[in-house]
Design a protein around this motif. Structure first.
Motif, PDB file in Angstrom:
ATOM      1  N   LYS A  48       0.855  -1.192   0.000  1.00 18.39           N
ATOM      2  CA  LYS A  48       0.000   0.000   0.000  1.00 18.39           C
ATOM      3  C   LYS A  48       0.892   1.244   0.000  1.00 18.39           C
ATOM      4  O   LYS A  48       2.016   1.228   0.502  1.00 18.39           O
ATOM      5  N   HIS A  49       0.378   2.323  -0.586  1.00 23.42           N
ATOM      6  CA  HIS A  49       1.154   3.562  -0.656  1.00 23.42           C
ATOM      7  C   HIS A  49       0.783   4.454   0.523  1.00 23.42           C
ATOM      8  O   HIS A  49      -0.387   4.804   0.714  1.00 23.42           O
ATOM      9  N   CYS A  50       1.771   4.828   1.332  1.00 19.51           N
ATOM     10  CA  CYS A  50       1.557   5.717   2.469  1.00 19.51           C
ATOM     11  C   CYS A  50       1.718   7.161   1.999  1.00 19.51           C
ATOM     12  O   CYS A  50       2.768   7.535   1.480  1.00 19.51           O
ATOM     13  N   VAL A  51       0.680   7.972   2.201  1.00 20.06           N
ATOM     14  CA  VAL A  51       0.706   9.362   1.763  1.00 20.06           C
ATOM     15  C   VAL A  51       1.712  10.168   2.582  1.00 20.06           C
ATOM     16  O   VAL A  51       2.380  11.065   2.063  1.00 20.06           O
ATOM     17  N   LYS A  52       1.848   9.852   3.872  1.00 18.91           N
ATOM     18  CA  LYS A  52       2.724  10.633   4.749  1.00 18.91           C
ATOM     19  C   LYS A  52       4.200  10.471   4.387  1.00 18.91           C
ATOM     20  O   LYS A  52       4.932  11.442   4.269  1.00 18.91           O
ATOM     21  N   CYS A  53       4.650   9.222   4.243  1.00 17.10           N
ATOM     22  CA  CYS A  53       6.070   9.032   3.909  1.00 17.10           C
ATOM     23  C   CYS A  53       6.281   8.872   2.409  1.00 17.10           C
ATOM     24  O   CYS A  53       7.401   8.709   1.948  1.00 17.10           O
ATOM     25  N   ASN A  54       5.155   8.889   1.647  1.00 17.62           N
ATOM     26  CA  ASN A  54       5.221   8.845   0.186  1.00 17.62           C
ATOM     27  C   ASN A  54       6.047   7.657  -0.302  1.00 17.62           C
ATOM     28  O   ASN A  54       6.984   7.799  -1.090  1.00 17.62           O
ATOM     29  N   TRP A  55       5.645   6.470   0.158  1.00 20.73           N
ATOM     30  CA  TRP A  55       6.412   5.260  -0.133  1.00 20.73           C
ATOM     31  C   TRP A  55       5.477   4.066  -0.063  1.00 20.73           C
ATOM     32  O   TRP A  55       4.555   4.045   0.744  1.00 20.73           O
ATOM     33  N   CYS A  56       5.685   3.073  -0.902  1.00 17.19           N
ATOM     34  CA  CYS A  56       4.911   1.845  -0.836  1.00 17.19           C
ATOM     35  C   CYS A  56       5.474   0.939   0.242  1.00 17.19           C
ATOM     36  O   CYS A  56       6.690   0.704   0.292  1.00 17.19           O
ATOM     37  N   VAL A  57       4.591   0.431   1.113  1.00 17.13           N
ATOM     38  CA  VAL A  57       5.030  -0.373   2.250  1.00 17.13           C
ATOM     39  C   VAL A  57       4.193  -1.643   2.357  1.00 17.13           C
ATOM     40  O   VAL A  57       3.139  -1.772   1.719  1.00 17.13           O
ATOM     41  N   LYS A  58       4.649  -2.561   3.176  1.00 19.52           N
ATOM     42  CA  LYS A  58       3.919  -3.798   3.407  1.00 19.52           C
ATOM     43  C   LYS A  58       2.575  -3.481   4.064  1.00 19.52           C
ATOM     44  O   LYS A  58       2.461  -2.519   4.830  1.00 19.52           O
ATOM     45  N   PRO A  59       1.542  -4.281   3.787  1.00 23.17           N
ATOM     46  CA  PRO A  59       0.196  -3.982   4.292  1.00 23.17           C
ATOM     47  C   PRO A  59       0.080  -3.964   5.813  1.00 23.17           C
ATOM     48  O   PRO A  59      -0.823  -3.336   6.360  1.00 23.17           O
ATOM     49  N   ASN A  60       0.985  -4.648   6.528  1.00 26.29           N
ATOM     50  CA  ASN A  60       0.916  -4.674   7.986  1.00 26.29           C
ATOM     51  C   ASN A  60       1.731  -3.554   8.641  1.00 26.29           C
ATOM     52  O   ASN A  60       1.808  -3.471   9.859  1.00 26.29           O
ATOM     53  N   TYR A  61       2.352  -2.689   7.840  1.00 27.75           N
ATOM     54  CA  TYR A  61       3.136  -1.583   8.390  1.00 27.75           C
ATOM     55  C   TYR A  61       2.219  -0.427   8.779  1.00 27.75           C
ATOM     56  O   TYR A  61       1.188  -0.188   8.160  1.00 27.75           O
ATOM     57  N   LYS A  62       2.631   0.304   9.819  1.00 27.18           N
ATOM     58  CA  LYS A  62       1.912   1.496  10.256  1.00 27.18           C
ATOM     59  C   LYS A  62       2.881   2.670  10.318  1.00 27.18           C
ATOM     60  O   LYS A  62       4.063   2.491  10.615  1.00 27.18           O
ATOM     61  N   HIS A  63       2.359   3.858  10.059  1.00 28.12           N
ATOM     62  CA  HIS A  63       3.218   5.049  10.024  1.00 28.12           C
ATOM     63  C   HIS A  63       3.610   5.471  11.442  1.00 28.12           C
ATOM     64  O   HIS A  63       2.766   5.582  12.329  1.00 28.12           O
ATOM     65  N   CYS A  64       4.903   5.691  11.637  1.00 22.85           N
ATOM     66  CA  CYS A  64       5.441   6.153  12.927  1.00 22.85           C
ATOM     67  C   CYS A  64       5.851   7.614  12.764  1.00 22.85           C
ATOM     68  O   CYS A  64       6.754   7.927  11.989  1.00 22.85           O
ATOM     69  N   ASN A  65       5.193   8.503  13.500  1.00 20.79           N
ATOM     70  CA  ASN A  65       5.491   9.934  13.386  1.00 20.79           C
ATOM     71  C   ASN A  65       6.872  10.287  13.913  1.00 20.79           C
ATOM     72  O   ASN A  65       7.512  11.220  13.444  1.00 20.79           O
ATOM     73  N   LYS A  66       7.367   9.528  14.898  1.00 23.98           N
ATOM     74  CA  LYS A  66       8.693   9.804  15.462  1.00 23.98           C
ATOM     75  C   LYS A  66       9.792   9.468  14.458  1.00 23.98           C
ATOM     76  O   LYS A  66      10.806  10.159  14.386  1.00 23.98           O
ATOM     77  N   CYS A  67       9.586   8.405  13.708  1.00 30.01           N
ATOM     78  CA  CYS A  67      10.587   7.983  12.716  1.00 30.01           C
ATOM     79  C   CYS A  67      10.316   8.592  11.340  1.00 30.01           C
ATOM     80  O   CYS A  67      11.203   8.610  10.484  1.00 30.01           O
ATOM     81  N   GLY A  68       9.092   9.056  11.126  1.00 29.00           N
ATOM     82  CA  GLY A  68       8.758   9.669   9.850  1.00 29.00           C
ATOM     83  C   GLY A  68       8.628   8.691   8.709  1.00 29.00           C
ATOM     84  O   GLY A  68       8.744   9.062   7.537  1.00 29.00           O
ATOM     85  N   ARG A  69       8.362   7.436   9.030  1.00 30.47           N
ATOM     86  CA  ARG A  69       8.184   6.399   8.004  1.00 30.47           C
ATOM     87  C   ARG A  69       7.387   5.240   8.570  1.00 30.47           C
ATOM     88  O   ARG A  69       7.211   5.126   9.778  1.00 30.47           O
ATOM     89  N   CYS A  70       6.910   4.379   7.688  1.00 31.90           N
ATOM     90  CA  CYS A  70       6.129   3.223   8.091  1.00 31.90           C
ATOM     91  C   CYS A  70       7.044   2.074   8.497  1.00 31.90           C
ATOM     92  O   CYS A  70       8.119   1.891   7.923  1.00 31.90           O
ATOM     93  N   ALA A  71       6.580   1.304   9.479  1.00 28.70           N
ATOM     94  CA  ALA A  71       7.367   0.158   9.941  1.00 28.70           C
ATOM     95  C   ALA A  71       6.482  -0.738  10.789  1.00 28.70           C
ATOM     96  O   ALA A  71       5.346  -0.385  11.120  1.00 28.70           O
ATOM     97  N   GLN A  72       7.005  -1.905  11.141  1.00 31.96           N
ATOM     98  CA  GLN A  72       6.324  -2.756  12.097  1.00 31.96           C
ATOM     99  C   GLN A  72       6.496  -2.143  13.496  1.00 31.96           C
ATOM    100  O   GLN A  72       7.228  -1.171  13.673  1.00 31.96           O
ATOM    101  N   LYS A  73       5.840  -2.708  14.478  1.00 30.57           N
ATOM    102  CA  LYS A  73       5.987  -2.233  15.843  1.00 30.57           C
ATOM    103  C   LYS A  73       7.458  -2.324  16.240  1.00 30.57           C
ATOM    104  O   LYS A  73       8.094  -3.359  16.054  1.00 30.57           O
ATOM    105  N   HIS A  74       8.014  -1.233  16.788  1.00 31.86           N
ATOM    106  CA  HIS A  74       9.454  -1.201  17.004  1.00 31.86           C
ATOM    107  C   HIS A  74       9.846  -0.244  18.119  1.00 31.86           C
ATOM    108  O   HIS A  74       9.041   0.579  18.560  1.00 31.86           O
ATOM    109  N   ASP A  75      11.097  -0.350  18.555  1.00 34.75           N
ATOM    110  CA  ASP A  75      11.709   0.622  19.450  1.00 34.75           C
ATOM    111  C   ASP A  75      12.365   1.674  18.567  1.00 34.75           C
ATOM    112  O   ASP A  75      13.298   1.363  17.820  1.00 34.75           O
ATOM    113  N   CYS A  76      11.882   2.906  18.626  1.00 32.47           N
ATOM    114  CA  CYS A  76      12.300   3.945  17.686  1.00 32.47           C
ATOM    115  C   CYS A  76      13.810   4.179  17.705  1.00 32.47           C
ATOM    116  O   CYS A  76      14.432   4.323  16.648  1.00 32.47           O
ATOM    117  N   HIS A  77      14.409   4.210  18.886  1.00 31.32           N
ATOM    118  CA  HIS A  77      15.840   4.492  18.972  1.00 31.32           C
ATOM    119  C   HIS A  77      16.658   3.406  18.278  1.00 31.32           C
ATOM    120  O   HIS A  77      17.539   3.697  17.467  1.00 31.32           O
TER     121      HIS A  77
END
Length: 267
Positions: A166-195
């Protein structure tokens, strides 16, 4: 294949050289390898390079490149391309009838086998079988799986794992369907520790590892460029991704410092 050594001694080496010299094989010779998936890609890539060099030396050729087909999981792509940049990943799902999960059956993985062909043969030169669920993408000029939908913004069929990205409008990138946008990292990813995540990721602006676009020193040294939080982060347009942004390339070309961005001007 991992140490480019013939255990049969010089006799085995002579047989191999003789095989490389066979005239009727020259136009049809290729390297096909299906190694254990836990092997070091650097070792195998080194052997492939040496075989190609030996082929050229044996036949008094200069820069003839042997076709290579390397069977490996799609998630090892970065390691293979780091050693052999000419290798591209085909969207063909290599299925194993004797593997518990690496097949396209009911008991296989959700998105089918993760195994693919990596090859230096141009992908447009061979068409994958339509009766197995493949189609030809004329925008990408290559065959892809039917679940791989072409994105006009990313200008590619982005899926690697068999799922429809799916194409994420915020990070303007195609990502896996289970990814969610992380505002702290500024991109989509799986659940993660940002640091920790940010230390492992590769920045899409400068292509250096260890930070995301939000913390890229690009913004620090090029203050006249405003950071955008939707669309392309550099120019704000939604018609292209960061790597293809003309303003990004101009800025890096005109103001790269200490040669840091010199290696990404054409990326």
């Amino acid at each position: 294949m991992f140490n480019h050594h013939f255990f049969g001694g010089s006799a085995a080496q002579d047989v191999f050289i003789s095989f490389l010299q066979t005239n009727e094989q020259k136009d049809r010779l290729c390297i096909f390898t299906d190694p254990p998936f836990g092997c070091r890609s650097e070792l195998l890539a080194n052997t492939i390079v040496k075989i190609n060099q030996l082929y050229n030396t044996t036949n008094s050729l200069v820069q003839h490149v042997l076709p290579v087909f390397w069977v490996f999981p799609y998630f090892i792509e970065a390691y293979i391309k780091n050693e052999l940049p000419s290798m591209e990943i085909s969207d063909y799902h290599v299925s194993y009838t004797n593997h518990r999960r690496y097949h396209n059956g009911k008991k296989g993985l959700k998105n089918g086998s993760p195994v693919r062909f990596f090859t230096n043969v141009p992908l447009e030169s061979f068409e994958l079988p339509s009766n197995q669920g493949y189609k030809f993408c004329y925008e990408c000029n290559k065959s892809v799986h039917k679940t791989n939908i072409h994105c006009s913004i990313c200008s590619m069929c982005a899926s690697k794992n068999g799922a429809t990205y799916k194409h994420c409008v915020k990070c303007n990138w195609c990502v896996k369907p289970n990814y969610k946008h992380c505002n702290k990292c500024g991109r989509c990813a799986q659940k993660h520790d940002c640091h920790f995540y940010q230390t492992q990721i590769t920045c899409r602006i400068c292509m250096n590892k260890g930070h995301v676009e939000l913390t890229c020193s690009f913004w620090k040294h090029f203050k006249e460029i405003k950071r955008h939080y939707s669309g392309c982060m550099v120019c704000g347009k939604k018609t292209h991704i960061i790597k293809k942004c003309p303003e990004r390339k101009i800025a890096l070309k005109e103001k790269y410092f200490l040669g840091k961005y010199n290696n990404v001007l054409n990326t």
